[in-house]
Write a protein that holds these residues in place. Sequence first.
Motif, PDB file in Angstrom:
ATOM      1  N   ASN A 273      21.983  46.301  44.324  1.00  0.00           N
ATOM      2  CA  ASN A 273      23.117  46.188  45.253  1.00  0.00           C
ATOM      3  C   ASN A 273      22.776  46.878  46.573  1.00  0.00           C
ATOM      4  O   ASN A 273      21.707  47.480  46.710  1.00  0.00           O
TER       5      ASN A 273
ATOM      6  N   SER B 260      33.154  46.867  52.147  1.00  0.00           N
ATOM      7  CA  SER B 260      32.731  45.668  51.401  1.00  0.00           C
ATOM      8  C   SER B 260      32.010  46.063  50.117  1.00  0.00           C
ATOM      9  O   SER B 260      31.715  45.201  49.285  1.00  0.00           O
ATOM     10  N   HIS B 261      31.734  47.341  49.992  1.00  0.00           N
ATOM     11  CA  HIS B 261      30.940  47.818  48.832  1.00  0.00           C
ATOM     12  C   HIS B 261      31.763  48.878  48.088  1.00  0.00           C
ATOM     13  O   HIS B 261      32.848  48.566  47.623  1.00  0.00           O
ATOM     14  N   GLY B 262      31.318  50.070  48.033  1.00  0.00           N
ATOM     15  CA  GLY B 262      32.017  51.085  47.224  1.00  0.00           C
ATOM     16  C   GLY B 262      33.330  51.536  47.818  1.00  0.00           C
ATOM     17  O   GLY B 262      34.150  52.120  47.136  1.00  0.00           O
TER      18      GLY B 262
ATOM     19  N   ALA C 162      35.586  49.631  48.582  1.00  0.00           N
ATOM     20  CA  ALA C 162      36.574  48.587  48.268  1.00  0.00           C
ATOM     21  C   ALA C 162      37.711  49.137  47.414  1.00  0.00           C
ATOM     22  O   ALA C 162      38.870  48.754  47.599  1.00  0.00           O
TER      23      ALA C 162
ATOM     24  N   ALA D 235      44.397  35.459  53.352  1.00  0.00           N
ATOM     25  CA  ALA D 235      43.056  35.597  52.752  1.00  0.00           C
ATOM     26  C   ALA D 235      42.327  34.254  52.746  1.00  0.00           C
ATOM     27  O   ALA D 235      41.099  34.204  52.843  1.00  0.00           O
TER      28      ALA D 235
ATOM     29  N   ARG E  93      40.684  39.915  54.157  1.00  0.00           N
ATOM     30  CA  ARG E  93      40.040  39.616  52.870  1.00  0.00           C
ATOM     31  C   ARG E  93      40.854  40.283  51.771  1.00  0.00           C
ATOM     32  O   ARG E  93      41.409  41.359  51.991  1.00  0.00           O
TER      33      ARG E  93
ATOM     34  N   GLY F  36      38.905  43.785  46.460  1.00  0.00           N
ATOM     35  CA  GLY F  36      38.830  43.821  44.996  1.00  0.00           C
ATOM     36  C   GLY F  36      38.586  42.455  44.391  1.00  0.00           C
ATOM     37  O   GLY F  36      38.599  42.301  43.178  1.00  0.00           O
ATOM     38  N   PHE F  37      38.337  41.454  45.294  1.00  0.00           N
ATOM     39  CA  PHE F  37      38.043  40.104  44.770  1.00  0.00           C
ATOM     40  C   PHE F  37      36.723  39.606  45.332  1.00  0.00           C
ATOM     41  O   PHE F  37      36.397  39.869  46.484  1.00  0.00           O
TER      42      PHE F  37
ATOM     43  N   PHE G  47      40.484  30.445  45.252  1.00  0.00           N
ATOM     44  CA  PHE G  47      39.749  31.567  44.658  1.00  0.00           C
ATOM     45  C   PHE G  47      38.882  31.090  43.494  1.00  0.00           C
ATOM     46  O   PHE G  47      37.710  31.445  43.376  1.00  0.00           O
TER      47      PHE G  47
ATOM     48  N   ASN H 131      37.141  42.066  40.851  1.00  0.00           N
ATOM     49  CA  ASN H 131      35.915  42.804  40.524  1.00  0.00           C
ATOM     50  C   ASN H 131      36.268  44.221  40.084  1.00  0.00           C
ATOM     51  O   ASN H 131      37.450  44.588  39.990  1.00  0.00           O
TER      52      ASN H 131
ATOM     53  N   ASP I 234      36.344  46.943  41.438  1.00  0.00           N
ATOM     54  CA  ASP I 234      37.140  47.797  42.326  1.00  0.00           C
ATOM     55  C   ASP I 234      38.626  47.495  42.247  1.00  0.00           C
ATOM     56  O   ASP I 234      39.453  48.365  42.522  1.00  0.00           O
TER      57      ASP I 234
ATOM     58  N   PHE J 158      32.999  56.704  42.682  1.00  0.00           N
ATOM     59  CA  PHE J 158      31.938  55.686  42.560  1.00  0.00           C
ATOM     60  C   PHE J 158      30.563  56.370  42.681  1.00  0.00           C
ATOM     61  O   PHE J 158      29.644  56.118  41.923  1.00  0.00           O
TER      62      PHE J 158
HETATM   63  C1  SDX Z   1      30.848  46.172  44.892  1.00  0.00           C
HETATM   64  O1  SDX Z   1      26.434  44.090  44.796  1.00  0.00           O
HETATM   65  C2  SDX Z   1      26.958  44.841  43.919  1.00  0.00           C
HETATM   66  O2  SDX Z   1      26.516  44.883  42.753  1.00  0.00           O
HETATM   67  C3  SDX Z   1      28.114  45.664  44.388  1.00  0.00           C
HETATM   68  C4  SDX Z   1      28.913  46.372  43.313  1.00  0.00           C
HETATM   69  C5  SDX Z   1      28.106  47.448  42.668  1.00  0.00           C
HETATM   70  O3  SDX Z   1      28.420  47.797  41.528  1.00  0.00           O
HETATM   71  O4  SDX Z   1      27.221  48.026  43.358  1.00  0.00           O
HETATM   72  O5  SDX Z   1      29.314  45.435  42.333  1.00  0.00           O
HETATM   73  C6  SDX Z   1      30.164  47.023  43.883  1.00  0.00           C
HETATM   74  O6  SDX Z   1      30.554  46.308  46.041  1.00  0.00           O
HETATM   75  C7  SDX Z   1      31.875  45.152  44.426  1.00  0.00           C
HETATM   76  C8  SDX Z   1      32.450  44.295  45.617  1.00  0.00           C
HETATM   77  C9  SDX Z   1      33.553  45.122  46.275  1.00  0.00           C
HETATM   78  N1  SDX Z   1      33.977  44.506  47.551  1.00  0.00           N
HETATM   79  C10 SDX Z   1      35.199  43.957  47.676  1.00  0.00           C
HETATM   80  O7  SDX Z   1      36.016  43.818  46.771  1.00  0.00           O
HETATM   81  C11 SDX Z   1      35.530  43.531  49.102  1.00  0.00           C
HETATM   82  C12 SDX Z   1      36.164  42.132  49.087  1.00  0.00           C
HETATM   83  N2  SDX Z   1      35.136  41.177  48.708  1.00  0.00           N
HETATM   84  C13 SDX Z   1      34.486  40.437  49.789  1.00  0.00           C
HETATM   85  O8  SDX Z   1      34.230  41.246  50.907  1.00  0.00           O
HETATM   86  C14 SDX Z   1      33.298  39.634  49.264  1.00  0.00           C
HETATM   87  O9  SDX Z   1      33.714  38.973  48.154  1.00  0.00           O
HETATM   88  C15 SDX Z   1      31.999  40.322  48.955  1.00  0.00           C
HETATM   89  C16 SDX Z   1      31.511  41.142  50.106  1.00  0.00           C
HETATM   90  C17 SDX Z   1      32.125  41.180  47.747  1.00  0.00           C
HETATM   91  C18 SDX Z   1      31.014  39.205  48.722  1.00  0.00           C
HETATM   92  O10 SDX Z   1      30.916  38.548  49.947  1.00  0.00           O
HETATM   93  P1  SDX Z   1      30.156  37.190  50.076  1.00  0.00           P
HETATM   94  O11 SDX Z   1      28.912  37.217  49.237  1.00  0.00           O
HETATM   95  O12 SDX Z   1      30.024  36.789  51.497  1.00  0.00           O
HETATM   96  O13 SDX Z   1      31.156  36.199  49.351  1.00  0.00           O
HETATM   97  P2  SDX Z   1      30.766  34.772  48.991  1.00  0.00           P
HETATM   98  O14 SDX Z   1      29.511  34.299  49.636  1.00  0.00           O
HETATM   99  O15 SDX Z   1      30.790  34.728  47.498  1.00  0.00           O
HETATM  100  O16 SDX Z   1      31.982  33.969  49.649  1.00  0.00           O
HETATM  101  C19 SDX Z   1      32.242  32.687  49.184  1.00  0.00           C
HETATM  102  C20 SDX Z   1      33.530  32.263  49.869  1.00  0.00           C
HETATM  103  C21 SDX Z   1      33.511  32.377  51.399  1.00  0.00           C
HETATM  104  O17 SDX Z   1      34.408  31.391  51.863  1.00  0.00           O
HETATM  105  P3  SDX Z   1      33.780  29.924  52.325  1.00  0.00           P
HETATM  106  O18 SDX Z   1      32.850  30.195  53.461  1.00  0.00           O
HETATM  107  O19 SDX Z   1      33.080  29.366  51.066  1.00  0.00           O
HETATM  108  O20 SDX Z   1      34.994  29.116  52.706  1.00  0.00           O
HETATM  109  O21 SDX Z   1      34.615  33.101  49.442  1.00  0.00           O
HETATM  110  C22 SDX Z   1      35.217  33.742  50.557  1.00  0.00           C
HETATM  111  C23 SDX Z   1      34.181  33.707  51.659  1.00  0.00           C
HETATM  112  O22 SDX Z   1      34.829  33.725  52.920  1.00  0.00           O
HETATM  113  N3  SDX Z   1      35.556  35.085  50.148  1.00  0.00           N
HETATM  114  C24 SDX Z   1      36.774  35.616  50.198  1.00  0.00           C
HETATM  115  C25 SDX Z   1      36.655  36.903  49.628  1.00  0.00           C
HETATM  116  N4  SDX Z   1      35.381  37.108  49.262  1.00  0.00           N
HETATM  117  C26 SDX Z   1      34.701  35.990  49.587  1.00  0.00           C
HETATM  118  N5  SDX Z   1      37.966  35.159  50.655  1.00  0.00           N
HETATM  119  C27 SDX Z   1      39.036  35.981  50.550  1.00  0.00           C
HETATM  120  N6  SDX Z   1      38.998  37.231  50.010  1.00  0.00           N
HETATM  121  C28 SDX Z   1      37.811  37.719  49.535  1.00  0.00           C
HETATM  122  N7  SDX Z   1      37.760  38.948  49.003  1.00  0.00           N
END
Ligand code: SDX
Length: 387
Positions: A197, A228-230, A232, A256, A264, A267-268, A317, A325, A327, A348
């Motif tokens: 990660n 976007s990471h910890g 969250a 969203a 955003r 947590g998703f 979604f 996720n 978080d 975390f």
């Molecule tokens: C952690 O990597 C790890 O292992 C991290 C972690 C660990 O243990 O170390 O697991 C811990 O960081 C968990 C993630 C925590 N972050 C959040 O909950 C923040 C909210 N999530 C988003 O910021 C996002 O989902 C990410 C950053 C986690 C992932 O981002 P990506 O890779 O850019 O998402 P994606 O490529 O899968 O997106 C696909 C689509 C996109 O839309 P389209 O271009 O296809 O139309 O989904 C959309 C994105 O815009 N999207 C969301 C969204 N996350 C992705 N839309 C609304 N809300 C969201 N949270």
Amino acid sequence: ETGMFTYDEGYTSTASCESKITYIDGAAGKLMYRGYDISYMAKEKSFLDTAYLLLNGELPTKEESKEFRIEMNKRAFVHEGIRKLYDSFPDRAHPMAILSAGVSALSTIYFNHLEINTPEEYREMANRIVAKVPTLAAMSYRYSNGMPIIYPDLDKTFTENFLYMMRAYPHKHVDLKPIEVKALDTIFTLHADHEQNASTTAVRNLASTMAHPYAAISAGIGALWGRSHGGANESVIRQLEMIGTVDKVDEFIARAKDKNDPFRLMGFGHRVYKNFDPRATILKDIRDKLMDELGISSELVAVANKIEHIALNDEYFVSRGLYPNIDFYSGLILRALKIPKEMFAVIFVIGRTPGWIAQWSELRQQKTIKIARPRQLYTGKTERTPN
Ligand code: SDX
């Protein structure tokens, strides 16, 4: 205007690498530490067993487990000089800022132990950092709130000690319910490592430059702090508080989904899990049990439940694999444990520290170490001369 330059393929970097530590199958929602599934680790083992497994490659025997616990308690104390550093920070300083400074400052104390080459030096460094991070973390909270620090209690377990140092008041005994301690211990276990990660990439990059582990863990803390990471889990609670009531949920779900809106759903979604995050599944059960046992039902939980229900059924979604996720649930559990939200990313860090150290050590024990040097694809101006 901009030329597309090709760059030499075959560059090597720690950005993607082989490892024997953690296995993730994002499609199947599978996570294993050194071959043990996290559902087994969360249910049957403690966080210290998990830390021992990640650091040493095997689960501890009963004797090793007992020695490791004693070692953690002995090393939990930090040099009094750290208090002078903490004294210099203003009240309300964010605990993540204080903690990253505190871990980096350990290198000024152990300046004779920065070169890590033998198995004994690895073990001593790993035990020292894993044991001291909770104390530095609890101190960062107490200092940022102007409260006297509470020293570790040698009779308490690792997780009990952290809660005690966080919440204890000298004049009042703090009742720690077993379900609370087990919930937090499981949160530490589920955060212990997660393959390559973003923050682990930072840690491995510093390992590749031969930077010492205190600098690497401090860099990991900085990377993890991002929302976007910890960060969250803290953002999840801030977002639920901002939404406030169940009747406002639909408005924010629409935001969203709106590409023109940067909002955003915290947590998703996940870079790797396009199915349920297996850690979220375990935490969801714990959250439900904790809510019943501690009799917590609040508008916040109702808002979270409505968001969860919509996201699990809404085409936007589901089609994008945006499931709750780790978080999403850890934020709610930590709130139920009365841990302040500015400490969520710190929790975390405590969980992830053994994973970061295992990852740093694994890279440093490679026969050849290539410094991290990912390339960029240049899309800027082609060569030009002033006219
Ligand atoms: C952690 O990597 C790890 O292992 C991290 C972690 C660990 O243990 O170390 O697991 C811990 O960081 C968990 C993630 C925590 N972050 C959040 O909950 C923040 C909210 N999530 C988003 O910021 C996002 O989902 C990410 C950053 C986690 C992932 O981002 P990506 O890779 O850019 O998402 P994606 O490529 O899968 O997106 C696909 C689509 C996109 O839309 P389209 O271009 O296809 O139309 O989904 C959309 C994105 O815009 N999207 C969301 C969204 N996350 C992705 N839309 C609304 N809300 C969201 N949270």
